[in-house]
Design a protein around this motif. Structure first.
Motif, PDB file in Angstrom:
ATOM      1  N   ARG A 129       0.167   4.934   5.861  1.00 41.07           N
ATOM      2  CA  ARG A 129      -0.205   3.884   4.756  1.00 41.07           C
ATOM      3  C   ARG A 129       0.441   2.726   5.095  1.00 41.07           C
ATOM      4  O   ARG A 129      -0.129   1.697   5.228  1.00 41.07           O
ATOM      5  CB  ARG A 129       0.216   4.246   3.280  1.00 41.07           C
ATOM      6  CG  ARG A 129      -0.556   5.193   2.655  1.00 41.07           C
ATOM      7  CD  ARG A 129      -0.326   5.355   1.355  1.00 41.07           C
ATOM      8  NE  ARG A 129      -1.163   6.195   0.523  1.00 41.07           N
ATOM      9  CZ  ARG A 129      -1.040   6.527  -0.762  1.00 41.07           C
ATOM     10  NH1 ARG A 129       0.101   5.973  -1.371  1.00 41.07           N
ATOM     11  NH2 ARG A 129      -1.781   7.268  -1.185  1.00 41.07           N
TER      12      ARG A 129
ATOM     13  N   ASN B  25      -9.769   3.837  -7.613  1.00 41.46           N
ATOM     14  CA  ASN B  25     -11.186   3.887  -7.549  1.00 41.46           C
ATOM     15  C   ASN B  25     -11.888   3.185  -6.868  1.00 41.46           C
ATOM     16  O   ASN B  25     -11.590   1.842  -6.937  1.00 41.46           O
ATOM     17  CB  ASN B  25     -11.606   4.305  -9.083  1.00 41.46           C
ATOM     18  CG  ASN B  25     -13.039   4.755  -8.979  1.00 41.46           C
ATOM     19  OD1 ASN B  25     -14.106   4.529  -8.063  1.00 41.46           O
ATOM     20  ND2 ASN B  25     -13.696   5.321 -10.062  1.00 41.46           N
TER      21      ASN B  25
ATOM     22  N   LEU C 299      -7.367   0.204  -2.461  1.00 41.55           N
ATOM     23  CA  LEU C 299      -7.792   1.832  -1.969  1.00 41.55           C
ATOM     24  C   LEU C 299      -6.242   2.402  -1.457  1.00 41.55           C
ATOM     25  O   LEU C 299      -6.106   3.899  -1.741  1.00 41.55           O
ATOM     26  CB  LEU C 299      -8.724   1.617  -1.044  1.00 41.55           C
ATOM     27  CG  LEU C 299      -9.903   1.396  -1.386  1.00 41.55           C
ATOM     28  CD1 LEU C 299     -10.858   1.306  -0.366  1.00 41.55           C
ATOM     29  CD2 LEU C 299     -10.423   2.000  -2.550  1.00 41.55           C
TER      30      LEU C 299
ATOM     31  N   PHE D 231      -3.476   2.101  -2.685  1.00 37.32           N
ATOM     32  CA  PHE D 231      -2.471   2.475  -3.845  1.00 37.32           C
ATOM     33  C   PHE D 231      -3.314   3.629  -4.716  1.00 37.32           C
ATOM     34  O   PHE D 231      -2.813   3.812  -5.895  1.00 37.32           O
ATOM     35  CB  PHE D 231      -2.407   1.337  -4.522  1.00 37.32           C
ATOM     36  CG  PHE D 231      -0.969   0.601  -3.942  1.00 37.32           C
ATOM     37  CD1 PHE D 231       0.198   1.150  -4.409  1.00 37.32           C
ATOM     38  CD2 PHE D 231      -1.168  -0.531  -3.125  1.00 37.32           C
ATOM     39  CE1 PHE D 231       1.235   0.331  -3.983  1.00 37.32           C
ATOM     40  CE2 PHE D 231      -0.234  -1.227  -2.875  1.00 37.32           C
ATOM     41  CZ  PHE D 231       1.401  -0.810  -3.091  1.00 37.32           C
ATOM     42  N   GLY D 232      -4.523   3.984  -4.216  1.00 34.52           N
ATOM     43  CA  GLY D 232      -4.991   5.006  -4.987  1.00 34.52           C
ATOM     44  C   GLY D 232      -6.066   4.804  -6.014  1.00 34.52           C
ATOM     45  O   GLY D 232      -6.519   5.567  -6.756  1.00 34.52           O
TER      46      GLY D 232
END
Length: 145
Positions: free
Chosen positions: A73, A111, A106, A108-109
């Motif tokens: 990441r 949608n 994205l 950081f997760g």
């Protein structure tokens, strides 16, 4: 302890390189009393001082290096920073910052739909704030010119 010293030396080298590059910042016309040079040079000078202090006065800490997922990441984040830098003038502030914020959201997760809405709204609001409220001209890019 050795990781802290390595980090402080790298930070010192980067800040000294930044000061060298920042010293050459000039403009064709003087639009403020000091010009564009003092802020980046001053900030980098403070970073250099802090890195020297970190080298000599850092406490002995147990540094834990990130696992592969976190490192991946971080690498994607660094590449996206570099991409933002390269695309900023060519595709403009709105598209480059929107793409950058989409990638970060994205990472950081978020949608995809929510991340897309967030990045579009933020880039438009930031452009409006810089252009209208702060009177700072940002590039529109080749697409919008």
């Amino acid at each position: 302890m050795i990781s802290t010293k390595i980090f402080s030396v790298l930070l010192l080298i980067l800040s000294l390189l930044g000061i060298y590059v920042g010293w050459g910042i000039t403009t064709e016309f003087q639009y403020e009393p000091l010009g564009p040079r003092p802020f980046p040079v001053g900030a980098l000078f403070l970073i250099a001082i802090c890195s020297v202090l970190l080298f000599f006065f850092a406490e002995d800490t147990d540094v834990k290096w990130p696992n592969f997922a976190v490192a991946k990441r971080l690498i994607i984040l660094a590449i996206s920073f570099f991409g933002f830098y390269l695309l900023f003038e060519y595709i403009g502030f709105i598209l480059s910052s929107g793409l950058f914020m989409l990638i970060i959201a994205l990472l950081f997760g978020a949608n995809f739909i929510k991340a897309l809405i967030f990045s579009v709204l933020c880039s438009l609001i930031l452009y409006y704030c810089f252009d209208s409220l702060l009177q700072i001209t940002l590039p529109l890019g080749i697409i919008f010119e």
